[in-house]
Design a protein around this motif. Structure first.
Motif, PDB file in Angstrom:
ATOM      1  N   LEU A   1     101.058 -30.155 -22.152  1.00  0.00           N
ATOM      2  CA  LEU A   1     100.024 -29.124 -22.280  1.00  0.00           C
ATOM      3  C   LEU A   1      98.632 -29.734 -22.206  1.00  0.00           C
ATOM      4  N   ARG A   2      98.495 -30.928 -22.788  1.00  0.00           N
ATOM      5  CA  ARG A   2      97.187 -31.586 -22.744  1.00  0.00           C
ATOM      6  C   ARG A   2      96.787 -31.870 -21.287  1.00  0.00           C
ATOM      7  N   ALA A   3      97.776 -32.347 -20.506  1.00  0.00           N
ATOM      8  CA  ALA A   3      97.481 -32.648 -19.094  1.00  0.00           C
ATOM      9  C   ALA A   3      97.032 -31.382 -18.360  1.00  0.00           C
ATOM     10  N   LEU A   4      97.743 -30.263 -18.614  1.00  0.00           N
ATOM     11  CA  LEU A   4      97.355 -28.985 -17.992  1.00  0.00           C
ATOM     12  C   LEU A   4      95.980 -28.537 -18.482  1.00  0.00           C
ATOM     13  N   ALA A   5      95.750 -28.686 -19.794  1.00  0.00           N
ATOM     14  CA  ALA A   5      94.501 -28.208 -20.386  1.00  0.00           C
ATOM     15  C   ALA A   5      93.307 -28.995 -19.869  1.00  0.00           C
ATOM     16  N   GLU A   6      93.529 -30.270 -19.542  1.00  0.00           N
ATOM     17  CA  GLU A   6      92.418 -31.109 -19.079  1.00  0.00           C
ATOM     18  C   GLU A   6      92.207 -31.008 -17.570  1.00  0.00           C
ATOM     19  N   ASP A   7      93.110 -30.272 -16.889  1.00  0.00           N
ATOM     20  CA  ASP A   7      93.038 -30.145 -15.434  1.00  0.00           C
ATOM     21  C   ASP A   7      92.118 -28.980 -15.082  1.00  0.00           C
TER      22      ASP A   7
END
Ligand SMILES: [Zn+2]
Length: 531
Positions: free
Chosen positions: A330-336
């Motif tokens: 989720l962090r990777a998606l949120a930072e994208d």
């Protein structure tokens, strides 16, 4: 009275009420005019001079008399069900609220839907129990409780989708048909329009065709479509195109909710937003928008996360946030930044103020940066959400220049986007309308008083089909506000928002004086306005 108007009174008639000596703003943008206003029953019967005797006269010399303000964008759905009458809107001069916005109506709901979406509704509910009922039942319940001001309710796409399809992303067979039937029932019961909130699961899982299908049901009832669009930052243009396409295909009036330009990279794009609205009007779409006069918004804290976080419901979200591997994804998606949903990457933790939290009240009134300290702010966000998936926030997203550009456009009306008047909330809940009149009209001279009044009255009544409201004239419903243009305003801040506004002297609700020389009478005189 002008020639050609129906005669509703005679010189020897005893009126119930006359407001004498004020400056009348008609709500249609006309200049202030010295005139008395006579009321009998729930109607204005005459506007002018020498209107004859009345059972009660109020001297309003030096004050402005306007149609009661209509809040285009309210989340007061459960407020009439609170044990005490809630005058926080009357104190702003608001006599009617449009609730059920951003896709979240409090009906239709059944037990399974409440189970799946519970924390989200709890955040909006302000302590009122969220119970299963159909739309007619919701309207009957708030009518029986007696609202403090009038309420007109939209039926929400998120609610319909959660009811018919749970928190699944893909529609199950027959789910769209069920949503359309439920919408039809809601319109039959008196829902005044359809709302969407396309950043919030499960509404955000819906595609354009799904919304067109529902808006076509609204069309059959001549009800508008209001939308918290799919994006208000990097993809604002695309989101507007979608909203306009839905209104075009379904042939409904379109209300773009809380018009804004979010995210620093996009500041200055207000002109783009307005150009799209004007272009759509020229193409035949009856589109308008509304706005609250602040740089910060307020919503669910979980709106910072990508939509993938909530698939399967809030318990599933909790489990993901608590699991290190799922949290990392989720962090990777949120930072994208290419992801359209969730605005984690577009804010800084210092701009995110936690305002409501059911299990850890000590986190409220503090920013994510403060809560994280030297730690990782995304981890802090996840931990706060595990403890309450429905926690609320105030988040600074906009530039003042864009707020002003949007405000002066004639297509834009005023809507507060308030939460329940309980606990820490965005100051718009207590002060939106007085702030426009004090700060933007009197202090900055950005709007004229007649234009600001029009944006708060007829501009909203027309779009939502509230006939007989939003203007002052013989035959209009006697919803009136008397205020002092020299003192109206709101001193609430993000830290101390629940401050009573200044300058609102009298409020008349369907002919009853409910704020009398600044004092709330305690009555619940509001009606449920059915479409
Ligand atoms: Zn919204």
């Amino acid at each position: 009275m002008r020639a050609g108007r129906p005669t509703l009174w005679r010189n020897d008639t005893m009126h119930d009420l006359v407001l004498r000596g004020g400056t009348v703003y008609d709500g249609l943008g006309g200049p202030g005019a010295a005139a008395d206003v006579a009321v009998t029953g729930d109607r204005v019967v005459a506007v002018g001079a020498d209107l004859g005797p009345a059972r009660r006269e109020i001297d309003v010399t030096g004050l402005a008399v306007a149609p009661g303000f209509i809040d285009a964008h309210s989340h007061s759905d459960p407020v009439p069900l609170l044990p005490e009458p809630q005058p926080f809107k009357l104190f702003q001069g608001v006599t009617t609220e449009i609730v059920g916005n951003c896709g979240f109506s409090f009906a239709p709901l059944d037990a399974a839907t409440i189970e799946a979406t519970g924390p989200l509704f709890a955040e909006l509910a302000g302590g009122v129990p969220v119970v299963p009922r159909d739309f007619a039942g919701y309207l009957a319940d708030i009518a029986a409780a007696g609202p403090t001001n009038h309420i007109a309710a939209l039926v929400g796409h998120n609610t319909l989708r959660a009811y018919a399809n749970g928190m699944d992303e893909r529609l199950r067979p027959g789910a769209l048909e069920q949503m359309c039937r439920l919408a039809d029932d809601a319109f039959a019961a008196g829902a005044v329009g359809l709302s969407s909130g396309l950043i919030y699961p499960p509404g955000s899982y819906g595609d354009t065709d799904e919304l067109i299908a529902l808006a076509r049901v609204a069309h059959r009832w001549n009800r508008p479509y209001t939308t918290h669009m799919r994006n208000e930052d990097d993809r604002l243009g695309e989101a507007l195109d979608e909203a306009i396409a839905i209104a075009t295909q379904a042939r409904v009036r379109l209300q773009v909710s809380h018009c804004k330009v979010a995210g620093q990279a996009n500041h200055g794009n207000a002109k783009l937003l307005l150009a799209k609205l004007h272009e759509a009007r020229l193409a035949g779409v009856d589109v308008r928008g509304d706005q609250y006069p602040y740089r910060a918004g307020g919503t669910f804290l979980n709106a910072l996360l990508p939509g993938a976080a909530q698939v399967g419901g809030t318990q599933a979200m909790r489990a993901r946030l608590a699991d290190p591997a799922a949290r990392a994804e989720l962090r990777a998606l949120a930072e994208d930044l290419t992801q359209p949903h969730g605005f984690w990457a577009r804010v800084t933790p210092a701009d995110v103020l936690v305002t409501t939290h059911t299990t850890r009240p000590e986190v409220t009134g503090r920013t994510l940066a403060e809560l994280a300290g030297a730690g990782d702010a995304f981890d802090t966000l996840c931990e706060v959400l595990v403890a309450d998936p429905g926690a609320g926030m105030v988040v600074t997203l906009m530039a003042e220049e864009d707020v002003e550009t949007i405000m002066v456009d004639p297509l834009i009306g005023i809507g507060s986007d308030n939460g329940p008047p309980v606990g820490l909330q965005h100051p718009r809940t207590w002060g939106c309308f007085p702030r426009v009149l004090g700060e933007y009209v009197r202090e900055r001279g950005l709007l004229t008083l007649p234009e600001a009044v029009r944006k708060m009255t007829s501009a909203i009544a027309d779009q939502f089909g509230l006939t007989g409201r939003g203007h002052i004239g013989a035959g209009a419903v006697a919803d009136l506000v008397v205020f002092d243009p020299a003192t109206i305003g709101h001193d609430g801040t993000y830290a101390v928002p629940d401050v009573r506004p200044t300058g609102v002297e009298h409020v008349v609700l369907a002919g009853h004086v409910v704020v009398d020389v600044g004092r709330f009478t305690g009555e619940r005189r509001g009606h449920v306005l059915r479409g």
